[in-house]
Scaffold this motif. Sequence first.
Motif, PDB file in Angstrom:
ATOM      1  N   GLU A  28      33.277 -57.336 -10.568  1.00 14.28           N
ATOM      2  CA  GLU A  28      33.203 -58.705 -10.059  1.00 14.28           C
ATOM      3  C   GLU A  28      34.063 -58.889  -8.817  1.00 14.28           C
ATOM      4  OE1 GLU A  28      34.267 -61.259 -13.228  1.00 14.28           O
ATOM      5  OE2 GLU A  28      32.307 -61.145 -14.225  1.00 14.28           O
ATOM      6  N   GLU A  29      35.172 -58.180  -8.747  1.00 16.72           N
ATOM      7  CA  GLU A  29      36.091 -58.319  -7.624  1.00 16.72           C
ATOM      8  C   GLU A  29      35.411 -58.033  -6.287  1.00 16.72           C
ATOM      9  OE1 GLU A  29      40.551 -56.693  -6.430  1.00 16.72           O
ATOM     10  OE2 GLU A  29      39.248 -55.465  -7.695  1.00 16.72           O
ATOM     11  N   VAL A  30      34.524 -57.043  -6.256  1.00 18.04           N
ATOM     12  CA  VAL A  30      33.876 -56.673  -4.994  1.00 18.04           C
ATOM     13  C   VAL A  30      32.441 -57.190  -4.897  1.00 18.04           C
ATOM     14  CG1 VAL A  30      35.323 -54.633  -4.684  1.00 18.04           C
ATOM     15  CG2 VAL A  30      33.178 -54.421  -5.953  1.00 18.04           C
ATOM     16  N   HIS A  31      31.786 -57.420  -6.035  1.00 21.25           N
ATOM     17  CA  HIS A  31      30.395 -57.885  -5.997  1.00 21.25           C
ATOM     18  C   HIS A  31      30.310 -59.399  -5.836  1.00 21.25           C
ATOM     19  CE1 HIS A  31      26.138 -57.172  -6.350  1.00 21.25           C
ATOM     20  NE2 HIS A  31      26.014 -58.054  -7.334  1.00 21.25           N
ATOM     21  N   HIS A  32      31.309 -60.120  -6.361  1.00 19.18           N
ATOM     22  CA  HIS A  32      31.373 -61.581  -6.216  1.00 19.18           C
ATOM     23  C   HIS A  32      32.757 -61.975  -5.699  1.00 19.18           C
ATOM     24  CE1 HIS A  32      27.528 -62.053  -8.268  1.00 19.18           C
ATOM     25  NE2 HIS A  32      27.982 -61.283  -9.257  1.00 19.18           N
ATOM     26  N   PRO A  33      33.101 -61.584  -4.480  1.00 20.16           N
ATOM     27  CA  PRO A  33      34.449 -61.883  -3.968  1.00 20.16           C
ATOM     28  C   PRO A  33      34.708 -63.369  -3.790  1.00 20.16           C
ATOM     29  CG  PRO A  33      33.049 -61.037  -2.220  1.00 20.16           C
ATOM     30  CD  PRO A  33      32.276 -60.877  -3.498  1.00 20.16           C
ATOM     31  N   GLU A  34      33.634 -64.161  -3.674  1.00 20.83           N
ATOM     32  CA  GLU A  34      33.818 -65.596  -3.474  1.00 20.83           C
ATOM     33  C   GLU A  34      34.232 -66.318  -4.751  1.00 20.83           C
ATOM     34  OE1 GLU A  34      29.952 -65.131  -5.385  1.00 20.83           O
ATOM     35  OE2 GLU A  34      30.945 -64.069  -3.749  1.00 20.83           O
ATOM     36  N   ARG A  35      34.039 -65.665  -5.911  1.00 23.16           N
ATOM     37  CA  ARG A  35      34.279 -66.336  -7.198  1.00 23.16           C
ATOM     38  C   ARG A  35      35.747 -66.705  -7.386  1.00 23.16           C
ATOM     39  NH1 ARG A  35      31.309 -63.625 -12.086  1.00 23.16           N
ATOM     40  NH2 ARG A  35      29.595 -64.422 -10.819  1.00 23.16           N
ATOM     41  N   LYS A  78      41.434 -70.797  -1.952  1.00 22.01           N
ATOM     42  CA  LYS A  78      40.832 -71.896  -1.199  1.00 22.01           C
ATOM     43  C   LYS A  78      41.285 -71.826   0.261  1.00 22.01           C
ATOM     44  CE  LYS A  78      40.369 -75.103  -5.067  1.00 22.01           C
ATOM     45  NZ  LYS A  78      40.773 -76.409  -5.632  1.00 22.01           N
ATOM     46  N   GLY A  79      40.351 -72.066   1.133  1.00 21.57           N
ATOM     47  CA  GLY A  79      40.661 -72.025   2.548  1.00 21.57           C
ATOM     48  C   GLY A  79      40.605 -70.639   3.150  1.00 21.57           C
ATOM     49  N   GLU A  80      40.353 -69.638   2.328  1.00 22.59           N
ATOM     50  CA  GLU A  80      40.290 -68.260   2.821  1.00 22.59           C
ATOM     51  C   GLU A  80      38.842 -67.787   2.798  1.00 22.59           C
ATOM     52  OE1 GLU A  80      41.453 -64.103   0.819  1.00 22.59           O
ATOM     53  OE2 GLU A  80      43.215 -65.259   1.421  1.00 22.59           O
ATOM     54  N   THR A  81      38.413 -67.183   3.883  1.00 23.28           N
ATOM     55  CA  THR A  81      37.050 -66.670   3.942  1.00 23.28           C
ATOM     56  C   THR A  81      36.929 -65.433   3.061  1.00 23.28           C
ATOM     57  OG1 THR A  81      36.833 -67.439   6.223  1.00 23.28           O
ATOM     58  CG2 THR A  81      35.237 -65.806   5.456  1.00 23.28           C
TER      59      THR A  81
END
Length: 540
Positions: free
Chosen positions: A425-432, A436-439
């Motif tokens: 999940e860390e690399v497949h869904h990095p947005e999860r 906040k405020g970080e791309t």
Amino acid sequence: MSTPIHRTSTRQSAVVLASAQQRREGSRTGSRAGSTSARSTEHALLAMQSRAGNRATTAAVQRARDSGRDTARVPARDTGRDRAAENGGAAAGTKKSYRDRIAALLDRFKKNLEPIDTFIKGFQTPTNAAFTQQAAVSANEGLKHSTAASGTSAASGNLLTEAAGTVVSGMDAYKNMKDAKKHETGANHHTAKKKAKTKGADAVVGAANSGSYSAAIAKEVTKVQKAADAAVASEASGIASASIGAIKGMRSAFRVGGAARKYKQIKSLGDPHLVHAGSLARLNQSREQAGWAAAEAYVALDAYWAHEGQERLELVSDAIDAAWEAMGEARDAAESLQRAEEDVEKLSTVQGYARKKQLTKMGKETVSGGGESTKAAAGIVTAVAAGTVGLASNPVGWGLAGAGAGLVLGVTMYKALRAATKRYEEVHHPERWAPKGETPAEAASRKESLQHALKFWKKVSKGERQAMAREIYALAAGPDISGSGSTTAEMRESARSLLIALKSGPAKHKLEPEAWVETLNDPAKTGDWIQEIAEQLASG
């Protein structure tokens, strides 16, 4: 208890309103064979286990050696300017660099051996115990010899993994002891001190366990050589195994107790929705009052528009200012209520997560401790059987050994699966779980994510636990921390009570309450605090 909403001036409200508008966007195959063909199958299986264990261990050593060479090549790429900059550090920096490299190499070596160690503990050792029992019943000397050879291979693999882990734990304990002395107070001090204690205990237990595996090797070697003192060696090995199993079982019990106490302290904080019901009601009342004041101001403005006379323009101008100020206060009151409601939800979420982590830890340690205690009982049976001919063929020993190994193996497999899932999940869904405020980083493909998930030697650095730690810190931090300025006093106090329940309070940091609060409000210590909270969420 609640923080009153102060009325601001007309000009301040206008500026605040304009600024606010601009900012929106985780069979048993026991064959009992009396025939010659069945025995041949048993011998072949045991020989295969022994050879497989030796080949796997050799491969792990080679992988670790190769990774060490790769690590050693990295400094060669430094430019001359980098080397010149490092010359000022002299021997102290070089020594630290070499120590870190050695520790990293040993840690990688140990983690490469862990899958082999898991196979040995979960399958090979219990199978050996079963065949040893069968050989004793059938008086089969050939089978005894084969099981002894396989047992020697198994104990050697265990010893190699345990010895590497002991050295790594000792080095980590020493490093964290130095860090704890360097940081005399604060989050860094507490994190380093706790790690030093944990790693120190790991090193002691690892050293004792290495002695137990050495005794197991001696026991199996005497069987292979058919030495006269085989019974004495078996008895000593059984006693050593029972002792280390009892120590590990007691350690798990202490960990369960610590997690249970932390769970009770977190639960005693109460449901945030109930604790802050009064505060939310007062904020809602303030919002309603501000809304009515804004409505009255607009009614007055309408009345002044209809007024006739020389002072009409002045009265209208004052009414417009009053209406603008009332509308700004109504907007501020509504935003304060909305922020408080969101903070209550966040606090409820992080408290629930913290409780879940402690319950999970209690479950894992209970099962693991039960497995170690069962293995200790198996060691006692082995020791007694070694000195009592009548009990030599008692199946209780290998049955307990198999049950204990199964429990420990279950916990190990659960941890491995959970870690692999988190790495995926860390690399497949990095947005999860991105801050906040970080791309967030670009999502990896399924294949790349699976490859990353299989890198069992890597720790998760951007997961749910780290995200929850950031949420707790944002609620507990002071007004000087970005994103924490509008948190109400009651909410901030509740979040700080959660920190104390997580064993991150002033006493643990060797600070007075006022100084502890100052560290929470220091932007330079944000990273240290998030790391501290993440560590405490995972520990009991």
